[in-house]
Scaffold this motif. Sequence first.
Motif, PDB file in Angstrom:
ATOM      1  N   VAL A  49       1.158  -1.001  -0.018  1.00  0.00           N
ATOM      2  CA  VAL A  49       0.489   0.086  -0.086  1.00  0.00           C
ATOM      3  C   VAL A  49       0.839   1.197  -0.228  1.00  0.00           C
ATOM      4  CG1 VAL A  49      -1.485   1.067   1.203  1.00  0.00           C
ATOM      5  CG2 VAL A  49      -1.952  -1.187   1.008  1.00  0.00           C
ATOM      6  N   LYS A  50       1.648   1.204   0.951  1.00  0.00           N
ATOM      7  CA  LYS A  50       3.078   2.266   0.295  1.00  0.00           C
ATOM      8  C   LYS A  50       3.874   2.369  -0.832  1.00  0.00           C
ATOM      9  CE  LYS A  50       7.967   4.102   2.778  1.00  0.00           C
ATOM     10  NZ  LYS A  50       8.377   3.529   4.035  1.00  0.00           N
ATOM     11  N   ALA A  51       3.847   1.311  -1.589  1.00  0.00           N
ATOM     12  CA  ALA A  51       4.638   1.480  -2.356  1.00  0.00           C
ATOM     13  C   ALA A  51       3.778   1.818  -3.779  1.00  0.00           C
ATOM     14  CB  ALA A  51       4.736   0.069  -3.055  1.00  0.00           C
ATOM     15  N   LEU A 223      -6.389 -10.820 -10.688  1.00  0.00           N
ATOM     16  CA  LEU A 223      -5.086 -10.120  -9.387  1.00  0.00           C
ATOM     17  C   LEU A 223      -4.696 -11.624  -9.735  1.00  0.00           C
ATOM     18  CD1 LEU A 223      -6.495  -8.183  -6.855  1.00  0.00           C
ATOM     19  CD2 LEU A 223      -4.943  -7.270  -8.443  1.00  0.00           C
ATOM     20  N   ASP A 224      -3.431 -11.697 -10.587  1.00  0.00           N
ATOM     21  CA  ASP A 224      -2.589 -13.256 -10.602  1.00  0.00           C
ATOM     22  C   ASP A 224      -1.900 -13.131  -9.130  1.00  0.00           C
ATOM     23  OD1 ASP A 224      -4.374 -14.681 -12.998  1.00  0.00           O
ATOM     24  OD2 ASP A 224      -2.948 -12.903 -14.243  1.00  0.00           O
ATOM     25  N   ALA A 225      -1.749 -14.305  -8.416  1.00  0.00           N
ATOM     26  CA  ALA A 225      -0.931 -14.775  -7.740  1.00  0.00           C
ATOM     27  C   ALA A 225      -0.490 -13.804  -6.393  1.00  0.00           C
ATOM     28  CB  ALA A 225       0.457 -15.061  -8.002  1.00  0.00           C
ATOM     29  N   HIS A 226      -2.004 -13.367  -6.000  1.00  0.00           N
ATOM     30  CA  HIS A 226      -2.363 -12.313  -5.228  1.00  0.00           C
ATOM     31  C   HIS A 226      -2.761 -12.044  -3.743  1.00  0.00           C
ATOM     32  CE1 HIS A 226      -3.254  -8.182  -4.131  1.00  0.00           C
ATOM     33  NE2 HIS A 226      -4.931  -9.039  -3.949  1.00  0.00           N
ATOM     34  N   THR A 241       4.061  -5.901  -8.415  1.00  0.00           N
ATOM     35  CA  THR A 241       4.778  -4.955  -8.275  1.00  0.00           C
ATOM     36  C   THR A 241       3.440  -4.681  -9.768  1.00  0.00           C
ATOM     37  OG1 THR A 241       7.162  -4.790  -8.424  1.00  0.00           O
ATOM     38  CG2 THR A 241       6.126  -3.344 -10.314  1.00  0.00           C
ATOM     39  N   GLU A 242       3.341  -5.541 -10.448  1.00  0.00           N
ATOM     40  CA  GLU A 242       2.344  -4.939 -11.618  1.00  0.00           C
ATOM     41  C   GLU A 242       1.079  -4.421 -11.359  1.00  0.00           C
ATOM     42  OE1 GLU A 242       0.188  -7.566 -15.819  1.00  0.00           O
ATOM     43  OE2 GLU A 242       2.289  -8.759 -14.874  1.00  0.00           O
ATOM     44  N   GLN A 243       0.783  -5.231 -10.769  1.00  0.00           N
ATOM     45  CA  GLN A 243      -0.233  -4.930  -9.883  1.00  0.00           C
ATOM     46  C   GLN A 243      -1.177  -3.290  -9.610  1.00  0.00           C
ATOM     47  OE1 GLN A 243      -1.775  -8.297  -7.236  1.00  0.00           O
ATOM     48  NE2 GLN A 243      -2.151  -9.403  -8.521  1.00  0.00           N
ATOM     49  N   ASP A 249      -2.143   3.542 -12.533  1.00  0.00           N
ATOM     50  CA  ASP A 249      -2.352   4.121 -14.197  1.00  0.00           C
ATOM     51  C   ASP A 249      -4.182   4.583 -14.121  1.00  0.00           C
ATOM     52  OD1 ASP A 249       0.324   4.289 -14.604  1.00  0.00           O
ATOM     53  OD2 ASP A 249      -0.159   2.422 -15.707  1.00  0.00           O
ATOM     54  N   TRP A 250      -4.728   3.423 -14.007  1.00  0.00           N
ATOM     55  CA  TRP A 250      -5.769   3.135 -13.669  1.00  0.00           C
ATOM     56  C   TRP A 250      -6.874   4.992 -13.227  1.00  0.00           C
ATOM     57  CZ3 TRP A 250     -10.514   4.179 -10.624  1.00  0.00           C
ATOM     58  CH2 TRP A 250     -11.147   3.936 -10.783  1.00  0.00           C
ATOM     59  N   VAL A 251      -6.215   5.308 -11.788  1.00  0.00           N
ATOM     60  CA  VAL A 251      -6.459   6.029 -10.558  1.00  0.00           C
ATOM     61  C   VAL A 251      -6.305   7.561 -11.331  1.00  0.00           C
ATOM     62  CG1 VAL A 251      -6.439   7.741  -8.695  1.00  0.00           C
ATOM     63  CG2 VAL A 251      -6.687   4.743  -8.557  1.00  0.00           C
TER      64      VAL A 251
END
Length: 578
Positions: A49-51, A223-226, A241-243, A249-251
């Motif tokens: 969440v910080k990232a 969300l893969d491998a979440h 990272t990808e998620q 990007d969406w936001v």
Amino acid sequence: MDVRHASWFGDAESPLLGHVHLPADRRARGAVVLCPPVGKEHLDTYRGVKALAEQLAERGLAALRFDYAGTGDSAGDQDSPDAVAAWQRSVVTAVETARASGAEHITVVGLRAGALIAATALPECGPVDAVVLWDPIVSGRAMLREQRALYRLALGADDPDDPRVSIVGGVLAPEAADALGALKIDPRSLTGTRTLLATRPTARETVAVSTLATALDGDEISLDAHESFVTPSTLHSAMPTEQLTRIADWVAAGAPVATHEVHFPGRDRAVVTTTDSGLPIHESVEHLGPNKMFALRTHGVGTDGFGALRPSTPTVLFFGTAYEHRLGPSRLWVELAREFAVHGISTIRFDRTGVGDTGTAHGATPTPLYSDDSDRDALDAVAALGVDPKDLVVLGLCSGAWYSSWVALRGAAHSAVLVNVILWCTHRRKSLRADLRPDSPDVPAIAAPAELQTVPLRARIKPWAQKYLPYPLWLLLGRLGVTQVPEVGLEALRRAGVSTTVVLTAEDHRWFLSQRGEEGLRRLRRRGFTGDIFTGEVGDHSGRQRDGREFLRTAITSTVLSRFGSRSADLTAGEHVS
């Protein structure tokens, strides 16, 4: 690089602690409120969440991370009957704070239980432009059912005479559990709002989530491998990272292009609670040492609440456990800090580099459990206090216990409280975490496949050596760092004149016995060791089991108050935090 600061915000009588991330020029296209999960999931996902907040700031958005009332470092009691309503009010307060900053576009992002709490709080939040439901828990009843099952599987049963409801990494009053069970995301509360539903493939196929997706008719990502992020089976959760990039990007794509200057609160001091008689207990945001490690100081009642610690101030320095920092089970440190303050004892809790709120998360390599940097951080934290060693107690659990003893051996403190310590050597080897972790139950990842594991030769030989090897040879192996022998660490502390207390829950007491700790303790007593060993009848290594955590609370409180004696107790005898 983003500009960030920690601040108290909201009601002065029950302030919340938040972390604000801003673009470098302090102008933002909008503001994003990040609503975290609860319990152990809050702890495991904290770095991610910080990232995300850091990525949002890179895209020209302001981001506010925060702890709900009664969780993390915010004011309030985690087992309050009103806890769930207080979490919802926390979301409303965070949105109002973001709006008051001058941001003209507001996005709310809720992860897991944070999505449930945020969605059910939205009707009280006023206009919100966009909402991200990130791996959402749709039903509080389903969440409670899952959490209680995981708790029983990993940690067993609690004392049935205590009516509180345990979840992994937290505890709820019965009334709060009922309130949580009644929550359910109503898509009608999101009508007219731009939405993103980010879900695991398996969750997307359930009736609850598919119904929600149809009703929202918004954007979706998979969300893969979440699981390795939200419910890791290892000590350190994976960074998705990808998620994070896709969500950021969406936001950003829905935010205005124009920027506005934003002003978030800058309150670095707050009254977090009061004693029974109404005396205020202050906390302040600090930054320790050359690397400006994030820290929170709880000022003892009757001490100077607005300046540096006096050399004679009774002080406790908490060392964080592994990657934990005041969340989930480590909320105990927050509660202890505020209880000690009643007795005039000041405390400091800090994040070492790469953990919690010290350093960056996005693009950063996960910090090791033990490292030269962490050694430096430990000494820097002690030096920054400027407290006479005779007035300092160092305290930590597991790796935090090792660092407590490590700084005490270097003359920084005359008293150490070692909780669930398993590392008894005075020097480290690279493979410590893999070799020395006790067989403590971990919270299993949901639907994680079982893996066959080969038992190494050393692990097969060790039980024989523990039982049959002559103790002098066993002790020699401990001094060489081949195995962990309690006498090694305790003897070093005795020679250094450190007043030492060891506190062990049932699981760690078994570990202590298996390492021939009783035999070593008898030898130490003959040489004049006067330290205390407190052992509990229940409890796990990490302090997640409720009754074991209560044992730790009692043993630690008794030890610290006895260390400082009447100097701390006379001022507010009989007082308790309220």
